[in-house]
Design a protein around this motif. Structure first.
Motif, PDB file in Angstrom:
ATOM      1  N   GLN A  96     101.420 -77.813 -46.047  1.00  0.00           N
ATOM      2  CA  GLN A  96     102.721 -77.870 -46.595  1.00  0.00           C
ATOM      3  C   GLN A  96     103.320 -78.637 -45.384  1.00  0.00           C
ATOM      4  O   GLN A  96     103.687 -78.466 -44.355  1.00  0.00           O
ATOM      5  N   VAL A  97     104.256 -79.811 -45.910  1.00  0.00           N
ATOM      6  CA  VAL A  97     105.162 -80.565 -45.357  1.00  0.00           C
ATOM      7  C   VAL A  97     106.802 -80.032 -45.527  1.00  0.00           C
ATOM      8  O   VAL A  97     107.111 -80.009 -46.927  1.00  0.00           O
ATOM      9  N   ALA A  98     107.315 -79.727 -44.584  1.00  0.00           N
ATOM     10  CA  ALA A  98     108.788 -79.274 -44.749  1.00  0.00           C
ATOM     11  C   ALA A  98     109.615 -80.004 -43.734  1.00  0.00           C
ATOM     12  O   ALA A  98     109.408 -79.834 -42.423  1.00  0.00           O
ATOM     13  N   ASP A  99     110.560 -80.621 -43.765  1.00  0.00           N
ATOM     14  CA  ASP A  99     111.392 -81.070 -42.762  1.00  0.00           C
ATOM     15  C   ASP A  99     110.669 -81.981 -41.935  1.00  0.00           C
ATOM     16  O   ASP A  99     110.906 -82.111 -40.791  1.00  0.00           O
ATOM     17  N   ASP A 100     109.747 -82.810 -42.407  1.00  0.00           N
ATOM     18  CA  ASP A 100     108.843 -83.848 -41.714  1.00  0.00           C
ATOM     19  C   ASP A 100     108.100 -82.937 -40.841  1.00  0.00           C
ATOM     20  O   ASP A 100     107.257 -83.421 -39.994  1.00  0.00           O
ATOM     21  N   ASN A 101     107.892 -81.499 -40.799  1.00  0.00           N
ATOM     22  CA  ASN A 101     106.981 -80.828 -40.019  1.00  0.00           C
ATOM     23  C   ASN A 101     105.751 -80.500 -41.101  1.00  0.00           C
ATOM     24  O   ASN A 101     105.892 -80.428 -42.090  1.00  0.00           O
ATOM     25  N   THR A 102     104.517 -80.181 -40.375  1.00  0.00           N
ATOM     26  CA  THR A 102     103.256 -80.034 -41.272  1.00  0.00           C
ATOM     27  C   THR A 102     102.863 -78.724 -40.957  1.00  0.00           C
ATOM     28  O   THR A 102     102.643 -78.254 -39.807  1.00  0.00           O
ATOM     29  N   PHE A 103     102.637 -77.710 -41.737  1.00  0.00           N
ATOM     30  CA  PHE A 103     102.277 -76.388 -41.703  1.00  0.00           C
ATOM     31  C   PHE A 103     100.728 -76.264 -42.397  1.00  0.00           C
ATOM     32  O   PHE A 103     100.894 -76.390 -43.475  1.00  0.00           O
ATOM     33  N   PHE A 104      99.981 -75.497 -41.572  1.00  0.00           N
ATOM     34  CA  PHE A 104      98.470 -75.417 -42.191  1.00  0.00           C
ATOM     35  C   PHE A 104      98.230 -74.130 -42.434  1.00  0.00           C
ATOM     36  O   PHE A 104      98.232 -73.221 -41.621  1.00  0.00           O
ATOM     37  N   PHE A 105      97.747 -73.799 -43.669  1.00  0.00           N
ATOM     38  CA  PHE A 105      97.808 -72.224 -43.908  1.00  0.00           C
ATOM     39  C   PHE A 105      96.204 -72.119 -44.677  1.00  0.00           C
ATOM     40  O   PHE A 105      95.651 -72.933 -45.045  1.00  0.00           O
ATOM     41  N   HIS A 106      95.687 -70.895 -44.151  1.00  0.00           N
ATOM     42  CA  HIS A 106      94.374 -70.548 -44.836  1.00  0.00           C
ATOM     43  C   HIS A 106      94.547 -69.797 -46.371  1.00  0.00           C
ATOM     44  O   HIS A 106      93.825 -70.549 -47.376  1.00  0.00           O
ATOM     45  N   GLY A 107      95.374 -69.077 -46.419  1.00  0.00           N
ATOM     46  CA  GLY A 107      95.873 -68.394 -47.709  1.00  0.00           C
ATOM     47  C   GLY A 107      96.844 -69.133 -48.660  1.00  0.00           C
ATOM     48  O   GLY A 107      97.376 -70.013 -48.180  1.00  0.00           O
ATOM     49  N   ALA A 108      96.871 -68.271 -49.605  1.00  0.00           N
ATOM     50  CA  ALA A 108      98.014 -68.940 -50.492  1.00  0.00           C
ATOM     51  C   ALA A 108      99.586 -68.262 -50.243  1.00  0.00           C
ATOM     52  O   ALA A 108     100.433 -68.735 -51.049  1.00  0.00           O
ATOM     53  N   ASP A 109      99.511 -67.620 -49.427  1.00  0.00           N
ATOM     54  CA  ASP A 109     101.078 -66.945 -49.244  1.00  0.00           C
ATOM     55  C   ASP A 109     102.006 -67.803 -48.454  1.00  0.00           C
ATOM     56  O   ASP A 109     103.236 -67.579 -48.520  1.00  0.00           O
ATOM     57  N   ASN A 110     101.659 -68.770 -47.844  1.00  0.00           N
ATOM     58  CA  ASN A 110     102.475 -69.602 -47.025  1.00  0.00           C
ATOM     59  C   ASN A 110     103.183 -68.816 -45.916  1.00  0.00           C
ATOM     60  O   ASN A 110     104.405 -69.190 -45.567  1.00  0.00           O
ATOM     61  N   LYS A 111     102.896 -67.545 -45.376  1.00  0.00           N
ATOM     62  CA  LYS A 111     103.641 -66.784 -44.734  1.00  0.00           C
ATOM     63  C   LYS A 111     103.219 -67.262 -42.940  1.00  0.00           C
ATOM     64  O   LYS A 111     104.182 -67.323 -42.390  1.00  0.00           O
ATOM     65  N   PHE A 112     102.168 -67.268 -42.630  1.00  0.00           N
ATOM     66  CA  PHE A 112     101.562 -67.554 -41.533  1.00  0.00           C
ATOM     67  C   PHE A 112     100.515 -68.668 -41.089  1.00  0.00           C
ATOM     68  O   PHE A 112      99.637 -68.471 -41.414  1.00  0.00           O
ATOM     69  N   PRO A 113     101.163 -69.731 -40.777  1.00  0.00           N
ATOM     70  CA  PRO A 113     100.472 -70.988 -40.702  1.00  0.00           C
ATOM     71  C   PRO A 113      99.414 -70.612 -39.492  1.00  0.00           C
ATOM     72  O   PRO A 113      99.744 -69.867 -38.628  1.00  0.00           O
ATOM     73  N   PHE A 114      98.322 -71.198 -39.438  1.00  0.00           N
ATOM     74  CA  PHE A 114      97.370 -71.048 -38.180  1.00  0.00           C
ATOM     75  C   PHE A 114      97.777 -72.189 -37.297  1.00  0.00           C
ATOM     76  O   PHE A 114      97.301 -72.288 -35.999  1.00  0.00           O
ATOM     77  N   ALA A 115      98.206 -73.209 -37.827  1.00  0.00           N
ATOM     78  CA  ALA A 115      98.546 -74.547 -36.929  1.00  0.00           C
ATOM     79  C   ALA A 115      99.597 -75.248 -37.379  1.00  0.00           C
ATOM     80  O   ALA A 115     100.042 -75.101 -38.688  1.00  0.00           O
ATOM     81  N   THR A 116     100.263 -76.154 -36.839  1.00  0.00           N
ATOM     82  CA  THR A 116     101.618 -76.799 -37.361  1.00  0.00           C
ATOM     83  C   THR A 116     101.654 -78.205 -36.378  1.00  0.00           C
ATOM     84  O   THR A 116     101.029 -78.420 -35.294  1.00  0.00           O
TER      85      THR A 116
END
Length: 134
Positions: free
Chosen positions: A20-40
């Protein structure tokens, strides 16, 4: 390596995850909850995180959450002291989240990214294991 190169590598290795991209930053998730990215991938400083001087033109920081053992094997058990958190192309503890075993690298070159690839795989595996226990 560019942000797009790194993003594509992570997307190719996600196997069911997403980003997911938010405010020009990219967050990588394993699951669908979008709570804890494993990389950014972070592209600018914030009030709570400005040690890397990301507001320089063309500068971004890849952040990866690894396991305690991996983090300690890379950096030891001591608090990070005397680190130039604005240095380019050098694997280092995350300037804010080192206590949570996050590592970072600003504008990684190809050789450094080869070192980071297994760390990304580990972070994704840790996220997958966390998702299974929820």
């Amino acid at each position: 390596m560019t942000e797009d190169d790194i993003t594509q590598h992570i997307i190719d290795s996600l196997g069911g995850g997403h980003f997911q991209v938010a405010d020009d930053n990219t967050f990588f998730f394993h699951g669908a909850d979008n709570k804890f990215p494993f990389a950014t991938i972070v592209t600018k400083d914030s009030e709570s995180d400005s040690a890397s001087n990301l507001n320089r033109p063309g500068v971004f920081r890849l952040n990866v959450g690894v396991g305690k053992e991996t983090f300690r094997a890379l950096f030891g058990e001591q608090e990070p002291v005397g680190i130039d958190f604005a240095a380019l192309d050098r694997l280092m503890p995350h300037p804010v989240y080192a206590k949570m075993y996050w590592v970072s690298v600003i504008n990684p070159g190809a050789k450094t990214f080869e070192t980071v690839k297994p760390l990304i795989a580990e972070a994704r595996s840790l996220a997958a294991a966390r998702d299974k226990t929820r």
